[in-house]
Design a protein around this motif. Sequence first.
Motif, PDB file in Angstrom:
ATOM      1  N   LYS A  46      50.316 -13.757 -22.641  1.00 34.22           N
ATOM      2  CA  LYS A  46      49.714 -12.968 -21.569  1.00 34.22           C
ATOM      3  C   LYS A  46      48.307 -13.435 -21.215  1.00 34.22           C
ATOM      4  CE  LYS A  46      48.691  -8.168 -20.267  1.00 34.22           C
ATOM      5  NZ  LYS A  46      48.790  -6.739 -20.686  1.00 34.22           N
ATOM      6  N   TYR A  47      47.540 -13.891 -22.228  1.00 31.65           N
ATOM      7  CA  TYR A  47      46.126 -14.157 -22.006  1.00 31.65           C
ATOM      8  C   TYR A  47      45.725 -15.627 -22.078  1.00 31.65           C
ATOM      9  CZ  TYR A  47      45.703  -9.119 -22.373  1.00 31.65           C
ATOM     10  OH  TYR A  47      45.843  -7.757 -22.161  1.00 31.65           O
ATOM     11  N   SER A 152      41.256 -12.815 -18.387  1.00 33.54           N
ATOM     12  CA  SER A 152      40.414 -11.690 -18.790  1.00 33.54           C
ATOM     13  C   SER A 152      41.207 -10.643 -19.553  1.00 33.54           C
ATOM     14  CB  SER A 152      39.790 -11.042 -17.549  1.00 33.54           C
ATOM     15  OG  SER A 152      39.263  -9.763 -17.857  1.00 33.54           O
ATOM     16  N   PRO A 153      40.635 -10.070 -20.608  1.00 35.96           N
ATOM     17  CA  PRO A 153      41.316  -8.988 -21.323  1.00 35.96           C
ATOM     18  C   PRO A 153      41.396  -7.704 -20.501  1.00 35.96           C
ATOM     19  CG  PRO A 153      39.084  -9.232 -22.123  1.00 35.96           C
ATOM     20  CD  PRO A 153      39.340 -10.402 -21.214  1.00 35.96           C
ATOM     21  N   VAL A 171      38.934 -13.611 -28.877  1.00 31.90           N
ATOM     22  CA  VAL A 171      38.130 -12.605 -29.573  1.00 31.90           C
ATOM     23  C   VAL A 171      38.282 -11.241 -28.902  1.00 31.90           C
ATOM     24  CG1 VAL A 171      35.781 -11.919 -30.200  1.00 31.90           C
ATOM     25  CG2 VAL A 171      36.491 -14.307 -30.447  1.00 31.90           C
ATOM     26  N   ALA A 172      38.231 -11.217 -27.583  1.00 32.66           N
ATOM     27  CA  ALA A 172      38.270  -9.947 -26.863  1.00 32.66           C
ATOM     28  C   ALA A 172      39.598  -9.221 -27.024  1.00 32.66           C
ATOM     29  CB  ALA A 172      37.980 -10.177 -25.383  1.00 32.66           C
ATOM     30  N   THR A 173      40.691  -9.955 -27.209  1.00 27.07           N
ATOM     31  CA  THR A 173      42.013  -9.338 -27.358  1.00 27.07           C
ATOM     32  C   THR A 173      42.442  -9.192 -28.816  1.00 27.07           C
ATOM     33  OG1 THR A 173      43.081 -11.505 -27.127  1.00 27.07           O
ATOM     34  CG2 THR A 173      42.812 -10.189 -25.122  1.00 27.07           C
ATOM     35  N   ALA A 193      30.518 -12.786 -20.515  1.00 27.12           N
ATOM     36  CA  ALA A 193      30.393 -11.801 -19.442  1.00 27.12           C
ATOM     37  C   ALA A 193      31.761 -11.388 -18.910  1.00 27.12           C
ATOM     38  CB  ALA A 193      29.538 -12.376 -18.312  1.00 27.12           C
ATOM     39  N   CYS A 194      32.664 -12.332 -18.758  1.00 33.79           N
ATOM     40  CA  CYS A 194      33.995 -12.025 -18.221  1.00 33.79           C
ATOM     41  C   CYS A 194      34.828 -11.201 -19.181  1.00 33.79           C
ATOM     42  CB  CYS A 194      34.733 -13.322 -17.891  1.00 33.79           C
ATOM     43  SG  CYS A 194      34.037 -14.260 -16.515  1.00 33.79           S
ATOM     44  N   CYS A 195      34.562 -11.323 -20.475  1.00 32.61           N
ATOM     45  CA  CYS A 195      35.418 -10.695 -21.484  1.00 32.61           C
ATOM     46  C   CYS A 195      34.746  -9.558 -22.241  1.00 32.61           C
ATOM     47  CB  CYS A 195      35.905 -11.755 -22.468  1.00 32.61           C
ATOM     48  SG  CYS A 195      36.971 -13.015 -21.721  1.00 32.61           S
TER      49      CYS A 195
END
Length: 464
Positions: A46-47, A152-153, A171-173, A193-195
Amino acid sequence: MNLSGSILDLNKTSATELSHLLKTGAVSAAEATEHYLSRIDVLNPKYGAFVSTQAELACEEAAALDRERAAHPARPLPALWGLPLAHKDLVAVAGAPTTYGSLAFAAAPAAQDDPLPAVLRSAGAVNLGKTQTSEFGLTGYAENLVAQPARSPFDPQLTAGGSSGGAAAAVATGMLPVAPGSDGGGSIRIPAACCGLVGLKPTRGFVPTDQRAESATLPLTVSGVLARSSADAKLLFQAIAPSSAPAMAADGLLRAKKLRIGVSLASPFAHDLDIRVADNYLAAVSHVAEALEALGHTVVHADIKYPPHYLRLFSTLWQSQFAQTEFSAEQLAQFTAYARYSWEAGAGIGADQRAATIAQLQVFAREVAAQWSAYDVLLTPTLAGDAKPVGCFEALAPAQNFIAQCEWSPFTSIVNVVGAPALAMPVLPAAAVDDAAPASVQLIGHKNSDFALLELAAALEAAL
């Protein structure tokens, strides 16, 4: 599993907490590795965070760590013992392919680690694979022809940023607890910034494995970290740039009770480009400025006046640095249009022009650093606005693509030129819903104040 409860406990565990659990034996290296590999299997389609995984090697490394610990229980453990990590697909890791984000390179496993992966391996980290990047790290979004884009998450239709976009998405997910990255013009701070992450771009030369500046060169790229908090960022950063570094002794910011914070919306690109900052990013800067004042710091408007010609100088250096690498005609034919354009433009820049550009940028950097020196920390937006849709930059002609990226990230590359440290951190307005994408602010410090920026970010996290 030694950890009480189910595997969901690890989904809620910070990198700092996980490191403690590993060192105390509450979680084995094998258990942590298997958990994150299972997360990658489920979430990566998905990411697009990973280009490849080395699951078998990772499990073997983790099992070896556990056996070594069992055989020598009294032996001190290294800083990152058993912590699962992954490396951006621009660096070589033993046993893993390195594509540099390009179809031009065969995916043969590397024979040995590059310097940074070697340092992290010696610190006890377990490599799970290679994270997605842009081709040769050239862009502020992680899209190439090798694997799917990093997303992006908050919305998979949006970019995770770049060029360390895969690391940020991982990391974000929760596919990684924390991750190393590299930053040559914003490549850690843009994806942070995006995540919705903390991203630290260090002082040039602060990380021992990075390229050193010479009088005839102006290295832009440094190694840094992406994390969900300043504490997690500090955990990894201490491993790649030990806090015992001599420069730390002169870091007055760590001892200062009150800082002078300058707030600036100025960009060196504004002489040539139309820089417009989105309302939510303006609100984030104001929100952080108020929080800094509440913490007892002096916050003032910073009247930064950047010299002209930055767009021309930076683009010349960026393209000419890339063109220092030679490629065959067959390899160039496999590049994306943007990478081929960048290399051809750089190859057309002669040695005299390149040397003159470096000399002019060094003067430019000194002038900017002199203005920044009036403040202990400079507060700016990280980006001009939110994450962009996947594919929107690639749909542009290459020259337009470069301009669009500069307009979207007008505050990041100047920090690389100056060589200062900078930290991006997420900021949500008080009324935001739980799944809203945060805006991001950038804290720019004096050279070698890297750990001080992490401490300031920690204070802001607590205050916000």
